[in-house]
Scaffold this motif. Structure first.
Motif, PDB file in Angstrom:
ATOM      1  N   ARG A 319      13.147  48.053   2.242  1.00  0.00           N
ATOM      2  CA  ARG A 319      13.577  49.137   1.559  1.00  0.00           C
ATOM      3  C   ARG A 319      12.914  49.217   0.042  1.00  0.00           C
ATOM      4  O   ARG A 319      12.595  50.199  -0.435  1.00  0.00           O
ATOM      5  CB  ARG A 319      15.127  49.081   1.327  1.00  0.00           C
ATOM      6  CG  ARG A 319      15.862  50.209   0.619  1.00  0.00           C
ATOM      7  CD  ARG A 319      17.294  50.272   0.528  1.00  0.00           C
ATOM      8  NE  ARG A 319      17.696  48.973  -0.608  1.00  0.00           N
ATOM      9  CZ  ARG A 319      17.873  49.238  -1.852  1.00  0.00           C
ATOM     10  NH1 ARG A 319      17.767  50.490  -2.536  1.00  0.00           N
ATOM     11  NH2 ARG A 319      18.301  48.395  -2.737  1.00  0.00           N
ATOM     12  N   ILE A 320      13.141  48.147  -0.647  1.00  0.00           N
ATOM     13  CA  ILE A 320      12.616  48.135  -2.234  1.00  0.00           C
ATOM     14  C   ILE A 320      11.023  48.203  -2.051  1.00  0.00           C
ATOM     15  O   ILE A 320      10.592  48.655  -3.021  1.00  0.00           O
ATOM     16  CB  ILE A 320      13.114  46.821  -2.880  1.00  0.00           C
ATOM     17  CG1 ILE A 320      12.558  45.564  -2.192  1.00  0.00           C
ATOM     18  CG2 ILE A 320      14.675  47.002  -2.816  1.00  0.00           C
ATOM     19  CD1 ILE A 320      13.034  44.411  -3.041  1.00  0.00           C
ATOM     20  N   PHE A 321      10.166  47.792  -1.195  1.00  0.00           N
ATOM     21  CA  PHE A 321       8.784  48.111  -1.070  1.00  0.00           C
ATOM     22  C   PHE A 321       8.559  49.430  -1.080  1.00  0.00           C
ATOM     23  O   PHE A 321       7.764  50.018  -1.545  1.00  0.00           O
ATOM     24  CB  PHE A 321       8.335  47.061   0.182  1.00  0.00           C
ATOM     25  CG  PHE A 321       6.536  47.483   0.151  1.00  0.00           C
ATOM     26  CD1 PHE A 321       6.050  46.408  -0.216  1.00  0.00           C
ATOM     27  CD2 PHE A 321       6.028  48.694   0.869  1.00  0.00           C
ATOM     28  CE1 PHE A 321       4.364  46.602  -0.424  1.00  0.00           C
ATOM     29  CE2 PHE A 321       4.795  48.666   1.009  1.00  0.00           C
ATOM     30  CZ  PHE A 321       4.099  47.602   0.241  1.00  0.00           C
ATOM     31  N   GLY A 322       9.485  50.231  -0.347  1.00  0.00           N
ATOM     32  CA  GLY A 322       9.258  51.570  -0.048  1.00  0.00           C
ATOM     33  C   GLY A 322       9.465  52.361  -1.349  1.00  0.00           C
ATOM     34  O   GLY A 322       8.993  53.644  -1.418  1.00  0.00           O
ATOM     35  N   HIS A 323       9.882  51.770  -2.591  1.00  0.00           N
ATOM     36  CA  HIS A 323      10.280  52.377  -3.705  1.00  0.00           C
ATOM     37  C   HIS A 323       9.287  52.247  -4.799  1.00  0.00           C
ATOM     38  O   HIS A 323       9.474  52.268  -5.902  1.00  0.00           O
ATOM     39  CB  HIS A 323      11.772  51.950  -4.121  1.00  0.00           C
ATOM     40  CG  HIS A 323      13.089  52.845  -3.300  1.00  0.00           C
ATOM     41  ND1 HIS A 323      12.803  54.271  -3.296  1.00  0.00           N
ATOM     42  CD2 HIS A 323      13.957  52.334  -2.610  1.00  0.00           C
ATOM     43  CE1 HIS A 323      13.899  54.400  -2.400  1.00  0.00           C
ATOM     44  NE2 HIS A 323      14.475  53.447  -1.914  1.00  0.00           N
ATOM     45  N   LEU A 324       8.419  51.260  -4.476  1.00  0.00           N
ATOM     46  CA  LEU A 324       7.464  50.624  -5.497  1.00  0.00           C
ATOM     47  C   LEU A 324       6.952  51.654  -6.153  1.00  0.00           C
ATOM     48  O   LEU A 324       6.536  51.585  -7.490  1.00  0.00           O
ATOM     49  CB  LEU A 324       6.643  49.606  -4.722  1.00  0.00           C
ATOM     50  CG  LEU A 324       6.769  48.244  -4.441  1.00  0.00           C
ATOM     51  CD1 LEU A 324       5.683  47.499  -3.782  1.00  0.00           C
ATOM     52  CD2 LEU A 324       6.910  47.559  -5.908  1.00  0.00           C
ATOM     53  N   HIS A 325       6.450  52.865  -5.556  1.00  0.00           N
ATOM     54  CA  HIS A 325       5.590  53.851  -6.286  1.00  0.00           C
ATOM     55  C   HIS A 325       6.265  54.552  -7.412  1.00  0.00           C
ATOM     56  O   HIS A 325       5.696  55.044  -8.230  1.00  0.00           O
ATOM     57  CB  HIS A 325       5.162  54.952  -5.240  1.00  0.00           C
ATOM     58  CG  HIS A 325       6.318  55.416  -4.550  1.00  0.00           C
ATOM     59  ND1 HIS A 325       6.583  56.956  -4.755  1.00  0.00           N
ATOM     60  CD2 HIS A 325       6.840  55.169  -3.510  1.00  0.00           C
ATOM     61  CE1 HIS A 325       7.638  57.287  -3.958  1.00  0.00           C
ATOM     62  NE2 HIS A 325       8.001  56.247  -3.213  1.00  0.00           N
ATOM     63  N   ASN A 326       7.777  54.576  -7.151  1.00  0.00           N
ATOM     64  CA  ASN A 326       8.552  55.030  -8.244  1.00  0.00           C
ATOM     65  C   ASN A 326       9.190  54.075  -9.142  1.00  0.00           C
ATOM     66  O   ASN A 326      10.069  54.546 -10.133  1.00  0.00           O
ATOM     67  CB  ASN A 326       9.751  55.663  -7.550  1.00  0.00           C
ATOM     68  CG  ASN A 326       9.180  57.276  -7.149  1.00  0.00           C
ATOM     69  OD1 ASN A 326       9.932  57.685  -6.120  1.00  0.00           O
ATOM     70  ND2 ASN A 326       8.437  57.865  -7.635  1.00  0.00           N
ATOM     71  N   VAL A 327       8.819  52.739  -9.147  1.00  0.00           N
ATOM     72  CA  VAL A 327       9.620  51.801  -9.858  1.00  0.00           C
ATOM     73  C   VAL A 327       8.398  50.793 -10.618  1.00  0.00           C
ATOM     74  O   VAL A 327       7.579  51.349 -11.546  1.00  0.00           O
ATOM     75  CB  VAL A 327      10.535  51.252  -9.141  1.00  0.00           C
ATOM     76  CG1 VAL A 327      11.282  49.911 -10.012  1.00  0.00           C
ATOM     77  CG2 VAL A 327      11.433  51.862  -8.273  1.00  0.00           C
ATOM     78  N   ASN A 328       8.282  49.737 -10.025  1.00  0.00           N
ATOM     79  CA  ASN A 328       7.101  48.829 -10.597  1.00  0.00           C
ATOM     80  C   ASN A 328       5.918  49.289 -10.964  1.00  0.00           C
ATOM     81  O   ASN A 328       5.199  49.278 -11.833  1.00  0.00           O
ATOM     82  CB  ASN A 328       7.165  47.498  -9.776  1.00  0.00           C
ATOM     83  CG  ASN A 328       8.407  46.783  -9.435  1.00  0.00           C
ATOM     84  OD1 ASN A 328       9.429  47.489  -9.275  1.00  0.00           O
ATOM     85  ND2 ASN A 328       8.646  45.767  -9.678  1.00  0.00           N
ATOM     86  N   CYS A 329       5.591  49.904  -9.778  1.00  0.00           N
ATOM     87  CA  CYS A 329       3.969  50.731  -9.834  1.00  0.00           C
ATOM     88  C   CYS A 329       3.895  51.650 -10.793  1.00  0.00           C
ATOM     89  O   CYS A 329       3.197  51.762 -11.745  1.00  0.00           O
ATOM     90  CB  CYS A 329       3.511  51.168  -8.488  1.00  0.00           C
ATOM     91  SG  CYS A 329       3.257  49.889  -7.331  1.00  0.00           S
ATOM     92  N   GLN A 330       5.074  52.673 -11.112  1.00  0.00           N
ATOM     93  CA  GLN A 330       4.891  53.721 -12.164  1.00  0.00           C
ATOM     94  C   GLN A 330       5.076  53.038 -13.494  1.00  0.00           C
ATOM     95  O   GLN A 330       4.137  53.292 -14.409  1.00  0.00           O
ATOM     96  CB  GLN A 330       6.282  54.636 -11.696  1.00  0.00           C
ATOM     97  CG  GLN A 330       6.215  55.751 -12.775  1.00  0.00           C
ATOM     98  CD  GLN A 330       7.251  56.637 -12.189  1.00  0.00           C
ATOM     99  OE1 GLN A 330       7.573  56.939 -11.109  1.00  0.00           O
ATOM    100  NE2 GLN A 330       7.785  57.698 -13.235  1.00  0.00           N
TER     101      GLN A 330
END
Length: 505
Positions: A319-330
């Motif tokens: 779940r949290i890997f799928g949000h990386l693009h909007n969180v840590n990576c951003q």
């Protein structure tokens, strides 16, 4: 096609767009943001000619002419790019496997399609704007096609591997990401992840006879600064740090929101130290390695302590890997690029991701002091990293850089929002209504630049990452970590704990 280049590979000759003329005399061109780490290997694998430049981006044009959009499955890198023929009839756009680099797509009233690395570039140009999904390519005929389909990202997948080969995969990722024709360094947070990258980086740089440069952000006496100094001394790096005051943090809030393109409070708080750190590093080098992504692979956040079983643990990782693009990576990309600095992320190398996600979650589960968070990663480097850093309690960056600055920042935000203004929150912002004056303040700044673009904002369910898990945890609240005193464990004199119980370092 337009491109503002940060010159890392072949600074003299790799200017973009890169244009090729085929046998019929027609031109094709590419613009790319990011790096293709395996571009030399791809030239050999597909018998491509030597490039006209030393730029890794040139191989994208060569591969497109030979393989078409399916070339994406062979790329190892961080990227958002567009390839187009002279007449515009043949084209594709693509984004890397987990959205390390940003990309947006916009649609104009005249039927034109626009692409940009930042939302702000399209705001006044398009009738509709969408985020370009990570791990996809796009063509006019097929629309979006998902090209990144890892075996582990499936409800049927059961991870059962051990830890064998993980260190080697990480070492190879660090080595490949040292690809640069300009000086580079390491963002040394003082945490486990950047310490691991630093240790492996030192091995690579020692082989090359090069000096390591490290950079740290924090407040004097904070856990991050204390641990980073230990690690820098251990690595023998040329170390620099920036010690910020809480008032400085408040002063850059508007700049951070402008570059970050969000109003999500947890992300903004963690981006502020990143902004200062990138400013320091960007004044010295053009590229840095970081420890981003490890927590999403190993379950490093403290709320994983309450995971009920291995199945729930692994599901939460997905779940949290799928949000990386909007969180840590951003956060990592926007704050570094705001200062003409490229951040690279060895933990998010696709080979590392595959190796770690295959590990049996029984080896990642947390069990008190004997098996702390990221135990699997820590044991791989036991005896190689100082114990005070190796076994340090996980801290999100907004926590580890200083123990009381977030509360002071929140108080400053509250002073800028009157009770009368806050009473209008629901009417003014019916979608994702602010729950506090801090959130209202951030939202007002976002609205100044990106009014009506709320769909691009990733808001965690319940206001924080932990709230979306299948289990309940009291480790985090909407306002941040509940118990910050635990972050000073083992970082005091002679291995004692830093005195943090009073909320001050």
């Amino acid at each position: 096609m337009g491109h503002q280049r940060l010159s890392i590979m072949d600074p003299e000759h790799g200017h973009q767009p890169i244009v090729y003329t085929d046998d019929s005399g027609a031109d094709s061109a590419v613009v790319a943001n990011g790096e293709i780490y395996n571009f030399r290997e791809l030239r050999k694998q597909f018998d491509l000619p030597e490039g006209r430049t030393g730029s890794d981006s040139e191989v994208l044009l060569q591969l497109y002419q030979k393989l078409g959009p399916e070339m994406c499955t062979h790329l190892n890198g961080i990227f958002g790019f567009v390839v187009v023929s002279e007449d515009g009839r043949q084209m594709m756009a693509a984004r890397d496997h987990c959205g390390i680099k940003p990309l947006y797509i916009g649609y104009g009233a005249d039927g034109r399609v626009w692409f940009a690395s930042e939302l702000k570039s399209l705001v006044d140009q398009c009738e509709r704007i969408d985020e370009f999904p990570e791990g996809h390519y796009w063509t006019p005929d097929d629309g979006f096609v998902r090209w990144y389909r890892p075996e582990w990202d499936s409800d049927e997948y059961v991870p059962r591997a051990g830890l064998e080969g993980l260190r080697e995969a990480l070492k190879e990722a660090v080595r490949s990401q040292c690809m640069s024709d300009v000086p580079f360094g390491l963002l040394l947070s003082g945490g486990l992840d950047s310490a691991v990258v630093g240790l492996l980086l030192k091995e690579v740089l020692d082989e090359r006879g090069e000096q390591m440069w490290t950079y740290t952000i924090g407040q004097e006496g904070s856990p991050d600064v204390t641990a980073a100094r230990m690690m820098a001394e251990f690595l023998g790096s040329k170390h620099e740090e920036y010690l910020f005051e809480s008032a400085e943090a408040f002063d850059v809030v508007e700049k951070v929101i402008y570059h970050l393109e969000t109003y999500e409070p947890e992300l903004i708080r963690s981006a502020i130290p990143n902004y200062f750190l990138a400013r320091l590093a960007g004044s010295r080098v053009k590229m840095v390695l970081t420890g981003e992504g490890s927590d999403e692979l190993f379950g490093g956040y403290l709320y994983f302590r309450d995971a009920p079983d291995e199945t729930a643990f692994f599901k939460e990782l997905r779940r949290i890997f799928g949000h990386l693009h909007n969180v840590n990576c951003q956060r990592a990309d926007r704050m570094t690029m705001a200062h003409a600095l490229e951040g690279r992320v060895p933990f998010l190398d696709p080979n590392v991701i595959d190796a770690v996600m295959a590990v049996d979650p029984a080896l990642k589960m947390i069990n008190g002091e004997e098996r702390p968070e990221k135990w699997a990663l820590r044991t791989l480097f036991e005896g190689e990293i100082p114990d005070a850093v190796l076994w340090r309690t996980k801290a999100m960056q907004c926590e580890g850089v200083g123990m009381n600055w977030v509360a002071e920042l929140q108080a400053m935000c509250e002073d800028k929002v009157s009770d009368e203004e806050f009473a209008t929150a629901a009417a003014r912002f019916p979608l994702n209504t602010p729950h506090s004056k801090e959130e209202y303040y951030y939202r007002s700044i976002f609205d100044k630049y990106y009014s009506g673009l709320d769909k691009f904002i990733h808001v965690w369910e319940g206001g924080c990452r932990a709230a979306g898990a299948e289990w309940k945890s009291d480790q985090y609240t909407r306002a941040g970590l509940a118990n910050v005193a635990q972050l000073g464990k083992g970082l005091g004199k002679d291995g004692a704990d830093l005195e943090l119980a009073a909320g001050k370092p």
